[in-house]
Scaffold this active site. Structure first.
Site, PDB file in Angstrom:
ATOM      1  CB  CYS A 139      -3.357  32.336  62.159  1.00  0.00           C
ATOM      2  SG  CYS A 139      -2.036  32.745  63.178  1.00  0.00           S
ATOM      3  CG  HIS A 164      -2.366  31.709  59.177  1.00  0.00           C
ATOM      4  ND1 HIS A 164      -1.652  32.827  59.066  1.00  0.00           N
ATOM      5  CD2 HIS A 164      -1.745  30.470  60.073  1.00  0.00           C
ATOM      6  CE1 HIS A 164      -0.991  32.760  60.027  1.00  0.00           C
ATOM      7  NE2 HIS A 164      -0.894  31.486  60.364  1.00  0.00           N
ATOM      8  CG  ASN A 203       2.391  32.249  61.574  1.00  0.00           C
ATOM      9  OD1 ASN A 203       2.308  33.158  60.940  1.00  0.00           O
ATOM     10  ND2 ASN A 203       2.443  31.148  61.325  1.00  0.00           N
TER      11      ASN A 203
END
Lengths: 76, 308
Positions: free
Chosen positions: B113, B236, B266
């Site tokens: 990420c 993020h 996500n």
């Protein structure tokens, strides 16, 4: 040692859906309707307030205001 | 000087109904909407490989910009779930599928990420040290390859997507010096074990809520900026709850933190460029802070600014 007022302030800072001022000290956060992510937020605020990192194995000890106070009294 | 010129993406059309999925674990709709933040999760087909997602994003980017494939000098792919078993590198396979010339320099970056922020810095430095003019940074990390549908901690969170970012001297977004962080002691908290993703949700949340606000402040300080000097905070999209936890630490600019993952979930290193793709053309945004955090544990923050 954290005072009850400091713990209520941490709950308020965590911005969770419970009235920090009136939550009974022995009511568990789960019974107050908080979910796991609410609880994680409260722990983050308590850690920032105390400078103490709570390990996973101790997390169940922080299930209520009185539990939080007893835990940090033992650590400080 | 290498700058961001354009961003394109490919989001697979497959969707998991996350509210229905949550119900099978006894979780409420409000938990999904308010805390997880992902109402549906994007899913590739089993036949689609990581390079297929990336190739579609690259083709969308070339169509969007009108840049010819033959004008691309470098291709960098951020992934930890590459084609097959990871050998050869996915960027090589993607070079072929996207029809890029064989003169292209291609390599992968193994990050999760935090990968997009790292990738921008790596590609910018690579271009400027080699004299290259046009490079494409791809993010493609389909976690559906490693999700155990029975694991409620992970299966409610992650979606599949790929993005492609063109960097060139003609770009309009300058990339500021980033700030990085790594703590390998947290590696077990988010890792693959026997082929399946495992996550200690509390530890990952705790790490993020404790370290990312400080890194955002450090990045602002490093670049002599106040929080108010940033128009938009594109973090993020780990979960709605984590965005809330971080933004709470910046009360004066809290409304500038973007929370936008409802349609995809996500998507790992793709969340930040997906946010940027939808917002870079808005003239109201002159300066955007981006911050990625997760597996490693690894975190990275930088600022991009529209050229003056």
């Amino acid at each position: 040692m954290l005072s009850i007022e400091q713990i209520r302030q941490a709950i308020k800072s965590a911005d969770v859906n419970v009235d920090a001022a009136t939550l009974p000290e022995t009511t568990t956060f789960v019974d107050a309707g908080l979910d796991s992510l609410d609880f994680y937020n409260i722990v983050v605020e308590l850690q920032e307030m105390t400078g103490i990192t709570v390990p996973d194995q101790d997390i169940d000890k922080l299930g209520s205001i009185s539990g939080v106070q007893a835990y940090f009294a033992d650590k400080q | 000087m290498s700058r961001i010129q354009a961003i394109a993406s490919y989001v697979p059309s497959g969707r998991v109904d996350n509210i229905a999925q949550a119900a099978t674990f006894g979780e409420s709709e409000s938990f999904i909407r308010d805390k997880i933040g992902a109402v549906t999760l994007s899913r590739k087909t089993p036949e689609e490989e990581t390079s297929d997602l990336g190739a579609k994003a690259v083709k969308a980017l070339l169509e969007k910009t009108g840049v010819a494939a033959s004008d691309i000098d470098a291709l960098v792919v951020v992934t930890q779930n590459g084609d097959g078993a990871g050998l050869p590198h996915t960027s090589a396979i993607l070079q072929h599928k996207a029809g890029l010339p064989s003169a292209v320099a291609a390599f992968d970056i193994s990050l999760g990420c935090s990968g997009y922020v790292y990738g921008l810095a790596v590609v910018k430095g690579f271009m400027e040290s080699t004299g290259m003019r046009r490079a494409i940074l791809v993010t493609a990390d389909p976690y559906s390859k490693i999700i155990d549908p029975a694991n409620r901690v992970t299966t409610l969170l992650f979606g599949d997507a790929a993005t492609a970012t063109l960097l060139s001297p003609e770009g309009t977004w300058d990339i500021y010096p980033p700030v990085f962080g790594t703590d390998g002691s947290g590696a077990p908290h988010l890792c693959v074990n026997q082929g399946a993703l495992e996550m200690n949700g509390r530890q990952v949340f705790n790490f993020t809520a404790m370290v990312v606000p400080d890194q955002i402040r450090a990045c602002l300080s490093k670049n002599d900026l106040s929080p108010e000097a940033v128009d938009l905070y594109c973090l993020h999209q780990g979960s709605a709850a984590i965005i809330d936890a971080i933004s709470r630490k910046f009360p004066d600019v809290r409304s500038r933190f973007v929370n936008d993952m409802a349609a995809t979930g996500n998507t790992v290193s793709s969340t930040i460029p997906l946010l940027l793709e939808a917002r870079l053309d808005d003239p109201a945004h002159q300066r955007i802070l981006i911050s990625g955090f997760g597996v490693g544990l690894s975190w990275a923050t930088t600022i991009i600014q529209r050229k003056g």
